[in-house]
Design a protein around this motif. Structure first.
Motif, PDB file in Angstrom:
ATOM      1  N   SER A 158      -0.567   4.463  -0.030  1.00  0.00           N
ATOM      2  CA  SER A 158      -1.321   5.575   0.534  1.00  0.00           C
ATOM      3  C   SER A 158      -0.996   5.735   2.016  1.00  0.00           C
ATOM      4  O   SER A 158      -1.078   4.756   2.777  1.00  0.00           O
ATOM      5  N   CYS A 171       0.848  -1.192   0.000  1.00  0.00           N
ATOM      6  CA  CYS A 171       0.000   0.000   0.000  1.00  0.00           C
ATOM      7  C   CYS A 171       0.886   1.245   0.000  1.00  0.00           C
ATOM      8  O   CYS A 171       1.794   1.367   0.824  1.00  0.00           O
ATOM      9  N   SER A 175      -5.895   4.635   1.895  1.00  0.00           N
ATOM     10  CA  SER A 175      -7.022   4.838   1.001  1.00  0.00           C
ATOM     11  C   SER A 175      -6.906   3.928  -0.220  1.00  0.00           C
ATOM     12  O   SER A 175      -5.877   3.884  -0.897  1.00  0.00           O
TER      13      SER A 175
END
Length: 528
Positions: A147, A145, A151
């Protein structure tokens, strides 16, 4: 409303009729979530571990160890441990957003969550360590990830730290694991012992149950509740149990008050402290029900309460029921309180979204007639939809109208840390604690007109069904003049004495209350 975190269907499982015992840790029966292992790391080395560091700022740290599936190149931990000075939170989402290592005395749990990188060890296990103050904290893992707020990233609960109950396949909300951190004696942070898991031999059990619901559209024709049965629950006990019904907020489900709110642990600690009696807790789900707030109340009246009272040894009297709701569930609590007051004896609305600040005269009359009690509260920095100022203004309007209400406001925002505090205060100050005192007084002359013999007999009763009657003492007064006290025996306290100067004012009996029951009083005309 609470933040709704993303949740893939692959992390949800239907658990119909699941029953688990609540141990001091978070170990549950077979059938909990499990993640495929990339390497053969010992299960005992995985999951969260709380370490007493005796170092500033919090005296404790937590190390998280996670076995990611093969092919994952990076792992992030998505956690709720971000803190802020209360005075810096001047709008929704504002604040300092400092991590656990930057915690400062007086901090509140801030609104934003963050995803932080974990480090992969030689054994293939990903780790992350952070200092944390005392309390219950939620977390999950993300894979690859980028973000900073996770998100668009899939959240994975900790397979080494499984949940007691799981939401069904159509439920809203994310699966988030949790860890409890005790308070440090050397570096005290928050007094959150009331949230701690109790010893296994003092814990109750949870049951995830399905009932028929003609109103439900999701799932169609049925709905679920999570039922907590207290330690030592006796289905044949001669005295039925009182029942506390709870509602989650927006984006939540029937498991919220257990998984995130630790309602069962809060109650168990209150019972341990002698501050609450054993009760059954029913965590409800307002999703998939038509007609908004009133539709949810209709579901309670027509389906939830009848199901619970048919399947468990609980009282069928309204005065032996309590209700509490948070955020959107707090709005439903206001609908229950304003327009369906007869359904429960004790009402609570925490961080309530919406709802009229000033009730109608008809609603005021109903609120004044509540037989048990009313409890409200909010985080004072809860700016979501002006929840904090509306809650304070609403309570002021109630009091101005002559309505008795217990208010418990604390520094904080729109997070579970606040609602856990609300529930704890509700259990220890309002729910199922109301008493009534009645009084009979006889007077006779004592030889001359300036002295009278007084016999004042007070009866003290609990409004709610209980296997323990009110105890303690009753104080007797004539106006402001103290006459004496008497202990309660078999529900009765009696004062006998001679009063000089006669009795020119009515006698009043004031029950002092005890650890389980609140005070009450009664005045009586002096009979001669």
């Amino acid at each position: 409303m609470p933040v709704a975190h993303p949740q893939p269907a692959s992390t949800r499982r239907l658990r119909q009729g699941l029953t688990v015992s609540l141990a001091a840790g978070l170990t549950v029966a077979a059938g909990a979530l499990a993640a495929p292992a990339a390497t053969a790391a010992p299960a005992s080395n995985l999951g969260p571990k709380v370490v007493q560091t005796n170092q500033a700022p919090t005296g404790n740290s937590v190390t998280f160890r996670y076995q990611a599936p093969a092919g994952v190149e990076s792992v992030q931990i998505y956690g709720e441990w971000w803190f802020s000075k209360a005075e810096s939170v001047t709008c929704q989402g504002c604040g300092d957003a400092r991590n656990g290592g930057q915690w400062q005395p007086g901090d509140i749990l801030a609104d934003p969550w963050r995803a932080l990188p974990m480090e992969k060890g030689a054994d293939g296990v990903w780790t992350f360590t952070t200092p944390l103050p005392s309390g219950t904290f939620r977390y999950a893992f993300t894979h690859d990830c980028t973000s900073p707020t996770a998100s668009g990233c899939t959240l994975h609960p900790d397979p080494a730290n499984p949940l007691e109950v799981l939401p069904h396949d159509e439920a809203t909300g994310a699966l988030l694991s949790r860890v409890y951190v005790p308070n440090s004696k050397r570096f005290p942070t928050y007094d959150n012992d009331y949230q701690a898991p109790v010893a296994a031999n003092k814990a109750g059990k949870l049951e995830q149950r399905w009932y028929d619901s003609p109103l439900s559209t999701s799932p169609a024709g049925k709905h679920d509740v999570v039922v907590y049965l207290p330690h030592g629950y006796d289905p044949k006990r001669s005295t039925p149990y009182p029942t506390l019904y709870l509602s989650h907020g927006g984006g939540g489900n029937a498991t919220d008050w257990t998984v995130e709110g630790v309602a069962h642990q809060i109650l168990e600690n209150a019972v341990r402290d002698g501050a609450a009696q054993s009760m059954v807790i029913v965590s409800t789900d307002f999703n998939g029900l038509p007609n908004g707030n009133q539709g949810y109340v209709d579901e309670l009246r027509n389906n939830v309460i009848p199901f619970v009272e048919q399947n468990y040894n609980v009282s069928t009297r309204a005065v032996d029921r309590a209700f509490g709701g948070l955020s959107a569930g707090g709005a439903r609590a206001l609908t229950l309180l304003y327009d369906n007051t007869d359904l429960v004896g004790y009402h609570a609305a925490w961080g309530a979204a919406g709802g009229a600040v000033t009730p109608t005269q008809e609603q005021i009359d109903r609120l004044k007639a509540v037989p048990g009690g009313i409890h409200v509260g909010t985080g004072l920095q809860d700016w979501l939809a002006n929840i904090a100022p509306n809650s304070v203004a609403r309570t002021e309007a109630w009091r101005a109208a002559g309505i008795e209400v217990t208010e418990h406001n604390v520094d904080g925002v729109h997070v579970w840390d606040i609602w856990r505090q609300m529930l704890n205060d509700y259990l220890r100050t309002v729910a199922f604690r109301t008493t009534t005192t009645s009084l009979d007084v006889d007077t006779t002359p004592a030889g001359n007109s300036h002295r009278v013999k007084v016999t004042a007999t007070a009866e003290v009763d609990s409004v709610t069904v209980s296997d323990r009657a009110p105890s303690g003492k009753v104080d007797f007064y004539a106006g402001d003049k103290y006459l004496g006290s008497a202990p309660i025996r078999n529900g009765v306290a009696q004062f006998k004495g001679t009063v000089s100067g006669g009795l020119d004012q009515p006698v009043t009996a004031r029950y002092q209350g005890d650890s389980l029951y609140n005070t009450s009083e009664s005045a009586a005309a002096n009979a001669g």
